[in-house]
Design a protein around this motif. Structure first.
Motif, PDB file in Angstrom:
ATOM      1  N   ALA A 190       4.905   8.408 -12.483  1.00  0.00           N
ATOM      2  CA  ALA A 190       5.674   8.706 -13.696  1.00  0.00           C
ATOM      3  C   ALA A 190       7.167   8.587 -13.415  1.00  0.00           C
ATOM      4  O   ALA A 190       7.925   8.043 -14.227  1.00  0.00           O
ATOM      5  N   LEU A 191       7.578   9.066 -12.236  1.00  0.00           N
ATOM      6  CA  LEU A 191       8.989   8.979 -11.882  1.00  0.00           C
ATOM      7  C   LEU A 191       9.438   7.529 -11.773  1.00  0.00           C
ATOM      8  O   LEU A 191      10.488   7.135 -12.297  1.00  0.00           O
ATOM      9  N   LEU A 247      -6.569   7.368  -5.861  1.00  0.00           N
ATOM     10  CA  LEU A 247      -6.137   5.972  -6.030  1.00  0.00           C
ATOM     11  C   LEU A 247      -5.054   5.595  -5.031  1.00  0.00           C
ATOM     12  O   LEU A 247      -4.405   4.571  -5.180  1.00  0.00           O
ATOM     13  N   ARG A 248      -4.918   6.447  -3.998  1.00  0.00           N
ATOM     14  CA  ARG A 248      -3.929   6.138  -2.968  1.00  0.00           C
ATOM     15  C   ARG A 248      -4.287   4.816  -2.275  1.00  0.00           C
ATOM     16  O   ARG A 248      -5.436   4.550  -1.980  1.00  0.00           O
ATOM     17  N   GLY A 249      -3.305   3.985  -2.016  1.00  0.00           N
ATOM     18  CA  GLY A 249      -3.577   2.669  -1.403  1.00  0.00           C
ATOM     19  C   GLY A 249      -3.833   2.779   0.070  1.00  0.00           C
ATOM     20  O   GLY A 249      -3.458   3.734   0.695  1.00  0.00           O
ATOM     21  N   VAL A 272       6.717  16.470 -17.441  1.00  0.00           N
ATOM     22  CA  VAL A 272       5.741  15.548 -16.846  1.00  0.00           C
ATOM     23  C   VAL A 272       5.994  15.424 -15.344  1.00  0.00           C
ATOM     24  O   VAL A 272       5.060  15.406 -14.546  1.00  0.00           O
ATOM     25  N   LEU A 273       7.270  15.384 -14.971  1.00  0.00           N
ATOM     26  CA  LEU A 273       7.576  15.156 -13.564  1.00  0.00           C
ATOM     27  C   LEU A 273       7.401  16.406 -12.721  1.00  0.00           C
ATOM     28  O   LEU A 273       7.099  16.305 -11.536  1.00  0.00           O
ATOM     29  N   VAL A 298      -2.667  17.868 -10.795  1.00  0.00           N
ATOM     30  CA  VAL A 298      -2.534  16.405 -10.742  1.00  0.00           C
ATOM     31  C   VAL A 298      -2.232  15.929  -9.316  1.00  0.00           C
ATOM     32  O   VAL A 298      -2.575  14.811  -8.953  1.00  0.00           O
ATOM     33  N   ASP A 299      -1.624  16.754  -8.488  1.00  0.00           N
ATOM     34  CA  ASP A 299      -1.350  16.306  -7.119  1.00  0.00           C
ATOM     35  C   ASP A 299      -2.611  16.225  -6.277  1.00  0.00           C
ATOM     36  O   ASP A 299      -2.663  15.489  -5.292  1.00  0.00           O
ATOM     37  N   GLN A 359       1.578   2.740  -3.307  1.00  0.00           N
ATOM     38  CA  GLN A 359       0.455   3.336  -4.032  1.00  0.00           C
ATOM     39  C   GLN A 359       0.116   4.685  -3.391  1.00  0.00           C
ATOM     40  O   GLN A 359      -0.832   4.790  -2.629  1.00  0.00           O
ATOM     41  N   THR A 360       0.892   5.726  -3.753  1.00  0.00           N
ATOM     42  CA  THR A 360       0.686   7.010  -3.092  1.00  0.00           C
ATOM     43  C   THR A 360      -0.489   7.768  -3.682  1.00  0.00           C
ATOM     44  O   THR A 360      -1.073   8.628  -3.035  1.00  0.00           O
ATOM     45  N   GLY A 361      -0.839   7.479  -4.940  1.00  0.00           N
ATOM     46  CA  GLY A 361      -1.907   8.229  -5.573  1.00  0.00           C
ATOM     47  C   GLY A 361      -1.379   9.458  -6.314  1.00  0.00           C
ATOM     48  O   GLY A 361      -2.126  10.136  -7.000  1.00  0.00           O
ATOM     49  N   TYR A 362      -0.074   9.768  -6.178  1.00  0.00           N
ATOM     50  CA  TYR A 362       0.490  10.943  -6.881  1.00  0.00           C
ATOM     51  C   TYR A 362       0.928  10.536  -8.270  1.00  0.00           C
ATOM     52  O   TYR A 362       1.804   9.692  -8.447  1.00  0.00           O
ATOM     53  N   LEU A 363       0.322  11.140  -9.254  1.00  0.00           N
ATOM     54  CA  LEU A 363       0.577  10.788 -10.646  1.00  0.00           C
ATOM     55  C   LEU A 363       2.062  10.943 -10.971  1.00  0.00           C
ATOM     56  O   LEU A 363       2.665  10.096 -11.619  1.00  0.00           O
ATOM     57  N   ARG A 364       2.668  11.988 -10.454  1.00  0.00           N
ATOM     58  CA  ARG A 364       4.044  12.284 -10.819  1.00  0.00           C
ATOM     59  C   ARG A 364       4.992  11.280 -10.192  1.00  0.00           C
ATOM     60  O   ARG A 364       6.029  10.958 -10.760  1.00  0.00           O
ATOM     61  N   MET A 385      -5.379  15.059  -7.403  1.00  0.00           N
ATOM     62  CA  MET A 385      -6.138  13.866  -7.831  1.00  0.00           C
ATOM     63  C   MET A 385      -5.409  12.615  -7.348  1.00  0.00           C
ATOM     64  O   MET A 385      -4.760  11.925  -8.119  1.00  0.00           O
ATOM     65  N   SER A 386      -5.536  12.355  -6.065  1.00  0.00           N
ATOM     66  CA  SER A 386      -4.790  11.205  -5.522  1.00  0.00           C
ATOM     67  C   SER A 386      -5.735  10.198  -4.864  1.00  0.00           C
ATOM     68  O   SER A 386      -5.417   9.586  -3.868  1.00  0.00           O
ATOM     69  N   LEU A 424       9.730   6.076 -15.220  1.00  0.00           N
ATOM     70  CA  LEU A 424      10.946   6.540 -15.891  1.00  0.00           C
ATOM     71  C   LEU A 424      12.180   5.876 -15.308  1.00  0.00           C
ATOM     72  O   LEU A 424      13.056   5.404 -16.039  1.00  0.00           O
ATOM     73  N   ARG A 480       0.827  -1.211   0.000  1.00  0.00           N
ATOM     74  CA  ARG A 480       0.000   0.000   0.000  1.00  0.00           C
ATOM     75  C   ARG A 480       0.858   1.258   0.000  1.00  0.00           C
ATOM     76  O   ARG A 480       0.498   2.255  -0.589  1.00  0.00           O
TER      77      ARG A 480
END
Lengths: 664, 99
Positions: free
Chosen positions: A645-646, B97-99, B21-22, B91-92, A637-642, B94-95, A649, A634
């Motif tokens: 992406a990191l 989907l955090r586990g 992106v980052l 985008v930060d 799974q932070t929920g941070y899109l970036r 919208m989280s 990459l 868990r």
């Protein structure tokens, strides 16, 4: 119609009765379910008569279909029609019919009227299946069915706690017997390669020696089955408790038919027992012990139905003794006469209990002689037959068993003497019931009945005194006595007549009809020629008659001449009385030996194994492991899109670097 | 022209896109930067195709364009839906989907 067609018809009628009554109970008004069920059993009785007419010297076997076929053997769904099975069918269907008729009136005010008759028909069907079976497979099916029917009918008043407990007890005891019988069938199949009676007997004769170890084991296991069903020591404790069922059920299942299945089984498998005389001797000794034990208990208990129940155990002991000493005709003769007089006694008891508004303790009874003349006369006839009073049916049958036993000589003489001793006790307790219930000062209930109306009490459990209501699951609000209901009267009248004259089919050296009739079944017996001399039989009859009269005389002395005598006796021998009232402490013994350790083990399992081990270690450990693992997963799974992406990459970059380094 | 120039340019554009992106929080800019990354890939594919004199790389580049178009459709659709629902365009934020 051939004999086997009649055999199938015997089974079809009660089966049809079950279906009609159980599916049509909403549509059937009034007493119709009872009459339909009775009619079905009467059909069976007529079919049994038809089979009787078609019978000849050989045994007829007919198979409906092959139940299982393997390389070596086939198990057929087949019935066997021979003198023994036809005799059993006649007794079962005949007595059952009368008890159905009795029940039509007796159970009338019960809310479970149609359910009762569906169960009753189911029982008769199972019993007929049992006696008609031509192999061990079908026998075991019928055997288990009657156990289930017995359970259903003992627990018929299912809101009464003691009744459901008694039903469970009976079922568990019967299943012990079922298991024994099944294992015995496996042993026999293994040794003889067959499950048909004929095949097993021939195979055992061929391949197994006298007193062969496996054969003795198989016979002893058969005896476990027989003793559980027939309530012999040490598996008898369920039968007295089975009296929680309605009284006609006690008459039908727990006196006349089902409990004699064990006797039938021993008679049916007689070639095995003659090859294994050790097992037959065990059976004879246990029969003798049981008949004495039960007769002594019947002296002390005060519940009217339980007295008759112990009497039943005792009388079945006689039958088991008879068929175990190769007196097959005599044992089955006693089975028949016992069915007549014991069913009659239960019916009379039902009538008395009706007059007592549901109470069963003979300490509260007395003086019903004038209030219930018909019940009095028929009950006395039953008691006379039970006591073996000269010229009554029980007189001939019981003494024939004892004459055969004495005739075997040696140690068997002891068993015969025990039989005569118990016969004395039998006469005494039989007339203890008569004198206590019908003579003496009329109790209030008897006085009320003399004035023309039936006594009523608040409904209560006769064993514990707990108050009950009269809704479904409890006995109905009204009680019925034979004096007022013609179906009860008719059934009791016919049985009383049979209890008097039933002996004519077996008067030694004069009629012997039954023995000749059963001869085709038993002529293979090696004891076929070993019969007591005429003089010995008549001497036995004389002794038996004297013993019976002495017993009745003692009862008269104890209860009518000097009424306080038994009370003084009880005080002087209080430990003996306690011992008898507690039924030799068998229930307490089983409680201490089996029930309590099992309950303690269950308690241990629940508190330690279940809560500590299963709940704590296994379940708790597994969930803890999953939780710890998932908390790591868990965290990613932070929920941070970036962040994703990191990671992506970094992953791809890492892979690229790896391949670059690897390829250079 | 030497192939190295094309590849270096492509890598440069790719790194600009990846950095965008980052670091950027506006989803529109993130989409733009993604587009940069895809096109950097296209440039490299076509450059290598020319070097080898084959058509395979060009075909791949066409397919990547189609995929880029699809991605833009979905991505812009999501952004429009976010505007309609008056969600923060970040985008930060919208989280879920955090586990």
């Amino acid at each position: 119609l051939s004999a086997t067609t009649y055999g199938w018809l015997i089974l079809v009628f009660p089966l049809a009765g079950i279906l009609v009554v159980s599916f049509g109970w909403r549509l059937l008004p009034g007493r119709l379910p009872g009459w339909i069920a009775s009619g079905a059993i009467f059909g069976s009785f007529l079919a049994s008569l038809g089979a009787l007419a078609e019978l000849d010297e050989r045994a007829h076997v007919d198979s409906a279909f092959t139940y299982a076929a393997t390389a070596d053997f086939e198990a057929e769904l087949s019935i066997l029609v021979d003198p023994l099975s036809v005799f059993m069918c006649l007794v079962v269907s005949g007595v059952s019919f009368l008890i159905h008729v009795y029940s039509v009136a007796y159970m009338w005010s019960d809310r479970g009227y149609a359910r009762y008759f569906a169960y009753l028909n189911y029982f008769v069907f199972s019993m007929l299946l049992l006696v008609l079976a031509a192999n061990f497979v079908l026998l075991i099916v019928g055997w288990a069915f009657v156990g289930a029917a017995s359970y259903l009918l003992i627990s018929f008043w299912y809101r009464r706690g003691t009744a459901t407990y008694a039903g469970i007890k009976a079922f568990v005891m019967n299943v012990i017997g079922d298991a024994g019988l099944v294992v015995a069938a496996f042993l026999l199949l293994n040794e003889t390669g067959s499950l048909d009676y004929a095949g097993v007997f021939a195979g055992a004769e061929e391949s197994l020696g006298r007193n062969d170890g496996t054969l003795v084991a198989a016979c002893l296991l058969i005896l476990v089955g027989a003793f559980a069903k027939s309530a012999q020591l040490p598996l008898h404790t369920w039968l007295p408790d089975a009296m929680e069922g309605p009284t006609p059920v006690s008459a039908l299942i727990h006196a006349a038919t089902m409990v004699t299945a064990g006797v039938y089984l021993i008679a049916r498998t007689f070639p095995l027992f003659e090859l294994a005389p050790a097992a037959a001797d065990v059976s004879a000794i246990i029969g003798a012990l049981t008949l004495l034990f039960a007769a002594t208990v019947a002296l002390a208990v005060t519940d009217l139905k339980r007295i008759i129940a112990y009497s039943t155990i005792s009388q079945i002991g006689y039958m088991v003794l008879g068929v175990s000493v190769a007196a097959y005709g005599a044992g089955l003769f006693h089975l028949m006469t016992h069915a007549f007089f014991k069913a009659l006694l239960f019916m009379g008891a039902g009538s008395v209990i009706g007059a007592m508004a549901g109470r069963q303790d003979i300490d509260g009874m007395g003086g019903f002689r004038r209030a219930m003349p018909f019940t009095f006369v028929t009950f006395t006839v039953g008691a006379l037959a039970l006591a073996g009073f000269p010229l009554m049916s029980g007189f001939f049958s019981k003494d024939e068993i004892l004459a055969f036993t004495l005739n075997r000589g040696g140690g068997y003489v002891v068993l015969g003497v025990v039989g005569y001793l118990a016969a004395f006790l039998t006469a005494f307790y039989a007339f203890r019931m008569v004198f206590r219930a019908f003579f003496g000062e009329p109790v209030p209930e008897a006085r009320e009945l003399e004035q023309g109306h039936l006594a009523h009490h608040d409904p209560a459990n006769p064993m514990t005194g707990e108050p009950e209501d009269t809704d479904v699951g409890f006995p109905g609000p009204e009680h019925h006595v034979a004096e007022r209901e013609w179906p009860m009267k008719a059934a009791m009248g016919i049985l009383a007549a049979l209890a008097v004259v039933g002996g004519v089919v077996g008067i030694p050296a004069m009629t012997d009809t039954l023995e000749h009739f059963l001869e085709p079944t038993f002529e293979e017996s090696r004891f076929h020629e070993t019969v007591p001399s005429e003089g010995a039989e008549w001497a036995g009859l004389a002794v038996g008659g004297l013993v019976a009269i002495a017993g009745i005389g003692l009862a008269w002395f104890a209860y009518l001449r000097t009424p306080g005598w038994t009370g003084r006796l009880r005080e002087r021998f209080a430990p003996v009385h306690d011992f008898l009232v507690h039924k030799w402490y068998f229930d307490e013994l089983y409680d201490a030996l089996f029930v309590r350790p099992w309950a303690a083990a269950g308690q241990f399992g629940r508190s330690v194994i279940e809560t500590e081990l299963v709940q704590g270690v296994i379940t708790g450990g597994a969930t803890g492991l999953v939780r710890a693992g998932s908390s790591v997963a868990r965290a990613i799974q932070t929920g941070y899109l970036r962040a994703y992406a990191l990671l992506l990459l970094a992953g791809v970059g890492g892979l690229g670097l790896y391949f670059l380094i690897a390829s250079s | 022209v030497d192939i190295a120039w094309f590849v270096v340019l492509s890598g440069f554009i790719f790194c600009i896109g990846a950095g965008g992106v980052l670091t950027r929080r506006n989803p529109l800019v993130v989409l733009l930067c993604l587009e940069l990354m895809l096109n950097a890939g296209n440039l490299a594919l076509i450059a290598f195709a020319r070097m080898h004199g084959g058509h395979d790389g060009q075909v791949f580049a066409l397919i990547v364009m189609v995929i880029a178009a699809c991605e833009v459709v979905v991505g812009l659709g999501i952004i429009v839906a976010m505007y309609r629902r008056r969600l923060p365009i970040d985008v930060d934020e919208m989280s879920e989907l955090r586990g």
